[in-house]
Design a protein around this motif. Structure first.
Motif, short mmCIF file in Angstrom:
data_model
loop_
_atom_site.label_atom_id
_atom_site.label_comp_id
_atom_site.label_asym_id
_atom_site.label_seq_id
_atom_site.Cartn_x
_atom_site.Cartn_y
_atom_site.Cartn_z
N UNK A 155 -2.65 5.83 -12.57
CA UNK A 155 -2.97 4.49 -13.04
C UNK A 155 -3.41 3.57 -11.92
N UNK A 156 -2.91 3.82 -10.70
CA UNK A 156 -3.18 2.92 -9.57
C UNK A 156 -4.36 3.35 -8.72
N UNK A 157 -4.95 4.52 -9.02
CA UNK A 157 -5.90 5.12 -8.09
C UNK A 157 -7.15 4.27 -7.87
N UNK A 158 -7.55 3.49 -8.84
CA UNK A 158 -8.85 2.83 -8.77
C UNK A 158 -8.86 1.52 -8.00
N UNK A 159 -7.70 1.00 -7.60
CA UNK A 159 -7.67 -0.33 -7.01
C UNK A 159 -6.64 -0.40 -5.90
N UNK A 160 -7.05 -0.97 -4.76
CA UNK A 160 -6.12 -1.14 -3.64
C UNK A 160 -4.97 -2.08 -4.00
N UNK A 161 -5.28 -3.12 -4.75
CA UNK A 161 -4.22 -4.04 -5.17
C UNK A 161 -3.23 -3.35 -6.08
N UNK A 162 -3.74 -2.53 -7.01
CA UNK A 162 -2.84 -1.78 -7.89
C UNK A 162 -2.00 -0.79 -7.10
N UNK A 163 -2.59 -0.18 -6.09
CA UNK A 163 -1.82 0.76 -5.28
C UNK A 163 -0.69 0.07 -4.52
N UNK A 164 -1.00 -1.13 -4.01
CA UNK A 164 0.05 -1.87 -3.32
C UNK A 164 1.18 -2.24 -4.27
N UNK A 165 0.82 -2.66 -5.47
CA UNK A 165 1.85 -3.01 -6.46
C UNK A 165 2.61 -1.78 -6.93
N UNK A 166 1.88 -0.66 -7.08
CA UNK A 166 2.55 0.56 -7.47
C UNK A 166 3.55 1.03 -6.43
N UNK A 167 3.30 0.71 -5.15
CA UNK A 167 4.22 1.10 -4.08
C UNK A 167 5.59 0.48 -4.29
N UNK A 168 5.63 -0.77 -4.75
CA UNK A 168 6.93 -1.39 -5.04
C UNK A 168 7.69 -0.61 -6.11
N UNK A 169 6.97 -0.12 -7.12
CA UNK A 169 7.60 0.64 -8.20
C UNK A 169 8.08 1.99 -7.68
N UNK A 170 7.27 2.64 -6.84
CA UNK A 170 7.66 3.93 -6.27
C UNK A 170 8.93 3.78 -5.44
N UNK A 171 9.01 2.71 -4.65
CA UNK A 171 10.22 2.48 -3.87
C UNK A 171 11.44 2.39 -4.75
N UNK A 172 11.32 1.74 -5.89
CA UNK A 172 12.44 1.61 -6.81
C UNK A 172 12.79 2.93 -7.46
N UNK A 173 11.77 3.73 -7.77
CA UNK A 173 12.01 4.98 -8.48
C UNK A 173 12.54 6.09 -7.58
N UNK A 174 11.93 6.27 -6.40
CA UNK A 174 12.26 7.46 -5.59
C UNK A 174 12.55 7.14 -4.12
N UNK A 175 12.65 5.87 -3.74
CA UNK A 175 13.14 5.56 -2.42
C UNK A 175 12.10 5.09 -1.42
N UNK A 176 12.61 4.63 -0.27
CA UNK A 176 11.77 3.99 0.75
C UNK A 176 10.80 4.98 1.41
N UNK A 177 11.25 6.21 1.62
CA UNK A 177 10.39 7.17 2.31
C UNK A 177 9.10 7.42 1.53
N UNK A 178 9.22 7.60 0.22
CA UNK A 178 8.02 7.81 -0.60
C UNK A 178 7.21 6.52 -0.69
N UNK A 179 7.87 5.38 -0.66
CA UNK A 179 7.14 4.12 -0.70
C UNK A 179 6.26 3.96 0.54
N UNK A 180 6.75 4.41 1.68
CA UNK A 180 5.95 4.33 2.91
C UNK A 180 4.73 5.25 2.82
N UNK A 181 4.89 6.42 2.18
CA UNK A 181 3.74 7.30 1.98
C UNK A 181 2.69 6.59 1.13
N UNK A 182 3.13 5.92 0.09
CA UNK A 182 2.20 5.18 -0.77
C UNK A 182 1.57 4.01 -0.02
N UNK A 183 2.34 3.39 0.86
CA UNK A 183 1.81 2.27 1.61
C UNK A 183 0.61 2.71 2.47
N UNK A 184 0.67 3.90 3.02
CA UNK A 184 -0.46 4.41 3.78
C UNK A 184 -1.66 4.68 2.88
#
Length: 575
Positions: A180-209
């Motif tokens: 769902x987030x692949x098409x937009x940098x803003x969506x990816x940044x927002x999705x990173x917050x959700x990933x952090x909540x779902x599976x933790x900070x380490x995966x959130x940092x991967x998404x941040x990159x």
């Protein structure tokens, strides 16, 4: 005076509106009670042609089936009145409609994707935070608790944090979010917050990159601006707007050093730019008793509850719809369900011209409203588009009689406004199985699209109205309801199920006419093409309701009911 005694002059006067009340034609209007014993009798031509009297009194558009049609009014096959217009008018109208549909389809395919282009040219301010992504993200956060409970019960023991991070159900949610987030940098940044909540900070940092990663070609001039002069390497972060670069850096520090590393100003910035996503991010790692974190998690729970309620309503309507549809089809096969709509004879072009004018008016009106917004700063689009309803008056300009016109586009009271509204509710419920079929086909096409193009290209199917829910305060919500639950039912039913469907019925049967009109109805809506089957199913149902009732009050009601329920459920889910 009986019908057999009417002369041509009196017939013409009826068409021109004399001796007619504002309620349209009914059994009393045509003297049905006085002439039932004469059904099937011949009527003297008197300069016209001999035609049969039907058992059901016709509307003026097929009035020739009951009486003399003066030669100057013209008639089509079976004695049904042919609509005004000409073959040339039809060709021009179809050309305009074809160009309009082609333009919409082209814009949907080649319009800026706001994917990687957004990284460079997006917006000076962050885009809205609602829409499909906001809805699904809140659902995922709300569902996390249920997923954890299910995992614990399955394992027979409490899962550790590392265990949760590898939970297959949570990983599936993350995979869906990535699509769902692949098409937009803003969506990816927002999705990173959700990933952090779902599976933790380490995966959130991967998404941040991944937020400022390249997933699509950029225009040549943008690449030149971003090249660092050594081998053409691209510094994509340099292309991003300043607010996005700042938020990206703040987010990286958040998941590396924790929420305590952020200043109050940085917290406020993330919340201001990203709404609920920002609240979820800056409260990461804080106890659930923290007020900000409680609000963020509570929003997810409310969304989950709203989705469950919506699913219950859909299931109930679906079961009732199957029953009503079966009853309706049985009654129709036995001849006990009477269809009030009467098709015109083949020929004419006025009502097709009307629909073409409606499509042609949209772009100029949108342009004018846009210029007014620039000059005045006042959003007038949702008021200006009411001018498109003026297209419905075109048949009167072209010489159609007032009563003939009213019945052609369905602007009649039918069997009474209250009964027609009730029929609209019944018709909407009975059409639920057809709509469910359309939604199923849409889901299948979406799956095939993602499979063929790759998950990275997948985008959630949404509508601009849905994207704006919750962004404009109560005034914005009122405007959204007026647009979706008032303007769309009135204007779209008048032009699609009124003018276009009426013209098509002069050339083909109800099913084909309903499919053709609903296809155009689906294509011109601002949604991905794979969503067309769901919209086609809605348009088909509305056309069948119009066929059943004659008046478009019922189809307007069904249209308003659908849009109103959808807006309400999404509003509750995003509140």
């Amino acid at each position: 005076m009986g019908f057999a005694q009417w002369d041509e002059g009196e017939a013409k006067r009826v068409f021109e509106g004399e001796n007619m009340d504002s309620g349209g034609w009914g059994a009393d209007d045509l003297g049905m009670e006085d002439h039932r014993e004469q059904e099937g009798a011949k009527t003297p031509a008197g300069g016209g042609s001999y035609v049969e009297r039907p058992a059901v009194p016709p509307a003026p558009s097929s009035y020739a089936a009951r009486t003399v049609i003066p030669p100057e009014l013209g008639s089509g096959a079976g004695g049904a009145l042919r609509d005004p217009g000409s073959a040339m008018g039809r060709w021009i109208a179809w050309l305009v409609i074809g160009l309009a549909v082609a333009t919409v389809m082209t814009m949907q395919r080649i319009a800026p994707d706001m994917g990687e282009a957004e990284v460079a040219i997006a917006a000076e301010a962050p885009p809205p935070t609602g829409g499909v992504l906001g809805l699904m993200s809140r659902y995922m956060v709300g569902a996390k608790g249920l997923v954890e409970i299910a995992a614990q019960q399955e394992a027979g023991e409490e899962s550790s944090e590392s265990g949760l991070s590898s939970n297959p159900s949570l990983e599936q949610l993350v995979s869906q979010l990535r699509t769902m987030c692949a098409a937009s940098a803003t969506d990816r940044l927002r999705g990173t917050f959700v990933v952090g909540e779902l599976v933790g900070a380490e995966r959130a940092l991967e998404w941040n990159e991944w937020v400022l990663g390249i997933t699509a070609p950029l225009p040549a001039e943008m690449l030149e601006d971003a090249a660092d002069g050594e081998g053409g390497a691209i510094d994509l972060a340099a292309l991003a707007p300043e607010w996005l670069r700042e938020d990206w850096e703040i987010q990286k520090r958040l998941y590396r050093e924790g929420a305590d590393s952020l200043t109050p100003e940085e917290r406020e910035q993330l919340i201001e730019h990203h709404g609920w996503f920002g609240e979820l991010g800056v409260s990461f790692g804080l106890p659930d008793s923290d007020s900000l974190r409680a609000d963020a998690l509570g929003a997810g729970s409310k969304t989950l509850l709203a989705i469950f309620i919506g699913a219950g309503i859909i299931a109930t309507v679906g079961i009732a719809g199957v029953a009503l549809l079966i009853v309706g089809l049985v009654m129709l096969s036995r001849g006990t369900l009477k269809l009030a709509y009467h098709a015109p004879g083949p020929g004419g072009s006025v009502y097709l011209e009307t629909f073409a004018l409606f499509l042609a008016m949209f772009l100029p009106i949108a342009t004018i409203m846009g210029l007014l917004v620039e000059k005045t700063g006042v959003e007038l689009f949702q008021l200006g588009i009411w001018a498109m309803l003026l297209a419905a008056m075109w048949p009167l300009v072209r010489g159609a009689g007032k009563n003939e016109w009213r019945h052609a586009i369905g602007w009649t009271r039918g069997k009474g406004v209250v009964r027609e509204i009730g029929a609209g509710v019944v018709g909407y419920i009975a059409g639920a199985p057809v709509f469910a079929l359309g939604v199923g086909l849409t889901a299948l096409l979406m799956f095939v699209t993602v499979f063929l193009t790759g998950a990275e290209e997948g985008k959630p199917a949404g509508h601009p109205i849905i994207e704006e829910i919750g962004e404009g305060g109560w005034v914005g919500m009122v405007m959204i309801y007026l647009l979706a639950a008032v303007w769309a039912p009135v204007v779209e039913e008048t032009l699609f199920r009124g003018a276009l469907y009426h013209h098509l019925r002069g050339w083909t049967g109800a099913i084909v006419a309903a499919l053709l009109s609903s296809l155009i109805f689906a294509i011109i809506h601002p949604v991905p093409l794979f969503a067309a089957p769901a919209l086609m199913a809605l348009g088909f149902n509305f056309a069948m309701i119009r066929t059943w009732r004659g008046s478009i009050i019922a189809s307007m009601t069904a249209h308003a009911l659908h849009n109103g329920m959808l807006i309400t459920l999404v509003t509750l889910a995003l509140s």
